[in-house]
Design a protein around this motif. Structure first.
Motif, PDB file in Angstrom:
ATOM      1  N   PHE A  21      12.762 -32.643  -0.574  1.00 38.01           N
ATOM      2  CA  PHE A  21      13.688 -31.586  -0.154  1.00 38.01           C
ATOM      3  C   PHE A  21      14.723 -31.411  -1.250  1.00 38.01           C
ATOM      4  O   PHE A  21      15.468 -32.335  -1.583  1.00 38.01           O
ATOM      5  CB  PHE A  21      14.363 -31.952   1.164  1.00 38.01           C
ATOM      6  CG  PHE A  21      15.058 -30.800   1.819  1.00 38.01           C
ATOM      7  CD1 PHE A  21      14.345 -29.877   2.573  1.00 38.01           C
ATOM      8  CD2 PHE A  21      16.420 -30.616   1.685  1.00 38.01           C
ATOM      9  CE1 PHE A  21      14.982 -28.794   3.180  1.00 38.01           C
ATOM     10  CE2 PHE A  21      17.061 -29.543   2.283  1.00 38.01           C
ATOM     11  CZ  PHE A  21      16.334 -28.639   3.034  1.00 38.01           C
ATOM     12  N   THR A  22      14.783 -30.188  -1.820  1.00 43.71           N
ATOM     13  CA  THR A  22      15.646 -29.924  -2.966  1.00 43.71           C
ATOM     14  C   THR A  22      16.727 -28.918  -2.605  1.00 43.71           C
ATOM     15  O   THR A  22      16.453 -27.863  -2.034  1.00 43.71           O
ATOM     16  CB  THR A  22      14.821 -29.380  -4.152  1.00 43.71           C
ATOM     17  OG1 THR A  22      13.822 -30.344  -4.500  1.00 43.71           O
ATOM     18  CG2 THR A  22      15.713 -29.127  -5.366  1.00 43.71           C
ATOM     19  N   THR A  23      17.976 -29.262  -2.938  1.00 43.18           N
ATOM     20  CA  THR A  23      19.110 -28.349  -2.798  1.00 43.18           C
ATOM     21  C   THR A  23      19.791 -28.243  -4.161  1.00 43.18           C
ATOM     22  O   THR A  23      19.320 -28.797  -5.159  1.00 43.18           O
ATOM     23  CB  THR A  23      20.116 -28.873  -1.762  1.00 43.18           C
ATOM     24  OG1 THR A  23      20.801 -30.019  -2.317  1.00 43.18           O
ATOM     25  CG2 THR A  23      19.432 -29.286  -0.473  1.00 43.18           C
ATOM     26  N   THR A  27      17.218 -33.684  -5.373  1.00 38.50           N
ATOM     27  CA  THR A  27      15.986 -33.792  -4.588  1.00 38.50           C
ATOM     28  C   THR A  27      15.942 -35.133  -3.863  1.00 38.50           C
ATOM     29  O   THR A  27      16.308 -36.164  -4.426  1.00 38.50           O
ATOM     30  CB  THR A  27      14.759 -33.666  -5.509  1.00 38.50           C
ATOM     31  OG1 THR A  27      14.787 -32.381  -6.139  1.00 38.50           O
ATOM     32  CG2 THR A  27      13.456 -33.810  -4.718  1.00 38.50           C
ATOM     33  N   SER A 138      14.556 -24.167   7.377  1.00 41.73           N
ATOM     34  CA  SER A 138      15.329 -24.305   6.148  1.00 41.73           C
ATOM     35  C   SER A 138      14.383 -24.702   5.024  1.00 41.73           C
ATOM     36  O   SER A 138      13.638 -25.680   5.143  1.00 41.73           O
ATOM     37  CB  SER A 138      16.413 -25.379   6.318  1.00 41.73           C
ATOM     38  OG  SER A 138      17.140 -25.550   5.126  1.00 41.73           O
ATOM     39  N   GLY A 140      13.946 -25.679   1.019  1.00 37.24           N
ATOM     40  CA  GLY A 140      14.610 -26.123  -0.195  1.00 37.24           C
ATOM     41  C   GLY A 140      14.215 -25.287  -1.398  1.00 37.24           C
ATOM     42  O   GLY A 140      13.306 -24.448  -1.350  1.00 37.24           O
ATOM     43  N   LYS A 166      17.682 -21.939   0.268  1.00 33.79           N
ATOM     44  CA  LYS A 166      18.694 -22.598  -0.557  1.00 33.79           C
ATOM     45  C   LYS A 166      18.833 -21.837  -1.872  1.00 33.79           C
ATOM     46  O   LYS A 166      17.832 -21.457  -2.488  1.00 33.79           O
ATOM     47  CB  LYS A 166      18.293 -24.047  -0.851  1.00 33.79           C
ATOM     48  CG  LYS A 166      18.195 -24.933   0.384  1.00 33.79           C
ATOM     49  CD  LYS A 166      19.555 -25.320   0.919  1.00 33.79           C
ATOM     50  CE  LYS A 166      19.440 -26.312   2.064  1.00 33.79           C
ATOM     51  NZ  LYS A 166      20.759 -26.761   2.556  1.00 33.79           N
ATOM     52  N   ASN A 193      25.367 -24.347  -0.421  1.00 33.97           N
ATOM     53  CA  ASN A 193      25.845 -25.734  -0.541  1.00 33.97           C
ATOM     54  C   ASN A 193      26.954 -25.873  -1.589  1.00 33.97           C
ATOM     55  O   ASN A 193      26.931 -26.768  -2.435  1.00 33.97           O
ATOM     56  CB  ASN A 193      24.703 -26.691  -0.868  1.00 33.97           C
ATOM     57  CG  ASN A 193      23.771 -26.929   0.305  1.00 33.97           C
ATOM     58  OD1 ASN A 193      22.586 -26.615   0.231  1.00 33.97           O
ATOM     59  ND2 ASN A 193      24.287 -27.461   1.398  1.00 33.97           N
TER      60      ASN A 193
END
Length: 371
Positions: A21-23, A27, A138, A140, A166, A193
């Motif tokens: 999961f990458t924001t 990751t 959601s 990423g 994101k 974010n």
């Protein structure tokens, strides 16, 4: 009547996400967290879940600080004070500043125990009336726009009611425009974010062209004032996430017109009682709310479902099914989504049983405290 807490158990778990999961922060592949368990004098068990990450990229809390605060401060406070209702936990924990995720992990277990002792679903104990809730997904940051479109298409086919993308500088307008072009009828929101500043105001204003549901937390994680300046020059509703830690933060954000939507995360605001207070205030002031996710396992997911049963949760939340994140969850049955909706369980407490084999398999440490 006092809730007789006889024992508290802290279990540290480590589970691997099905997909990284990458924001804008980085990751994550593995998730460490605590499952809290409170036991009464008749054998009822209540369960909560911590949502802090291993590093302090979302806020200042971590898995390790949660453990320290729960063991050294919160559990002793519960020993020293009688709890008649879960709302009492707010006052009992009030001498401890912040550390909301640690507080929430303990308070959530007490809410579950309270509902089980009353033999009612947690949603009913909170005052919820819905029988099912709408959920979104959601997503990423993906390697390419084509990868993103393929991922969005998969979830649109599954019936999710909203897609959250994101974003970060240089991965924003073109990405969102491609999604809107490919899926013009799908509600889309952007989650930044805190990746932007007011120096990016022109780029953020461009997003108004896309007809997004909202943009979540574009500016600093602790800001309310600059978001007010940004909302004043944007048509797209701003949703605050990381800036909202309490009812008091909510009141200030609404008064300053810093946002038109609020994301309520149970862990971020310190538990279900404060989350309900924020919900009630937003309902009185006409501010829609929705329930954000923190990559929870089954227990935390069940708490989110119960909270979302309250009436002002008018927008789809991030509580997707267990299989979206985990090969094997720690509850049975696992949370499932049918055509973008989750049915709220009608069994006492969180409404799901703990899969003890799975819980034991993922537990790396545990500690028991007699009360």
């Amino acid at each position: 009547m006092t809730i007789p807490i006889e024992q508290i158990k802290l279990r540290r778990l480590k589970m691997q996400l099905k997909h990284p999961f990458t924001t804008s922060f980085g990751t994550m592949q593995n998730k460490e967290f605590f499952i809290t368990e409170v036991l009464d004098n008749t054998g009822n068990q209540g369960f909560g879940e911590s949502v802090a990450f291993s590093s302090p990229w979302y806020n200042e809390e971590t898995v390790q600080t949660n453990y320290h605060v729960m063991k050294e401060f919160l559990i002793p406070l519960l020993r020293e004070n009688d709890i008649h209702h879960p709302d009492d936990v707010l006052d009992v924990f009030s001498p401890i500043r912040r550390n909301n995720m640690a507080k929430s992990a303990m308070e959530g277990a007490i809410w579950d125990l309270y509902a089980k002792r009353r033999k009612v679903p947690l949603a009913e104990a909170l005052g919820g009336k819905k029988e099912e809730i709408d959920v979104g997904i959601s997503i990423g940051i993906q390697p390419t726009i084509d990868d993103l479109l393929n991922t969005v298409g998969k979830y649109v086919q599954e019936g999710f009611k909203r897609v959250k993308i994101k974003i970060k500088p240089n991965w924003d307008y073109d990405v969102l425009a491609a999604v809107k072009k490919e899926f013009p009828d799908v509600p889309v929101m952007a989650d930044a974010n805190s990746a932007y500043t007011l120096e990016d105001i022109n780029q953020l204003q461009r997003l108004d062209e896309l007809g997004l549901m909202m943009i979540e937390q574009p500016l600093a994680h602790d800001d309310i004032v600059d978001h007010s300046k940004l909302q004043a020059v944007m048509q797209t509703p701003i949703c605050l996430d990381e800036s909202i830690h309490s009812l008091e933060d909510t009141k200030k954000a609404i008064q300053l017109e810093s946002c038109r939507i609020i994301n309520i995360k149970i862990g971020r605001v310190g538990g279900l009682s404060e989350a309900k207070r924020i919900h009630d205030y937003c309902r009185a002031h006409g501010i829609p709310v929705w329930c954000g996710g923190m990559l929870e396992a089954g227990v935390g997911r069940a708490h989110n479902i119960a909270l979302t049963s309250l009436s002002q949760f008018a927008l789809p939340g991030d509580t997707a099914g267990s299989s979206r994140y985990w090969k094997k969850d720690i509850i049975t049955p696992e949370v499932t989504v049918e055509n973008g909706r989750i049915t709220i369980p009608n069994k006492p407490g969180i409404g799901y049983e703990i899969d003890k084999d799975a819980l034991n398999r993922f537990t790396v440490e545990e500690e028991t405290f007699k009360m």
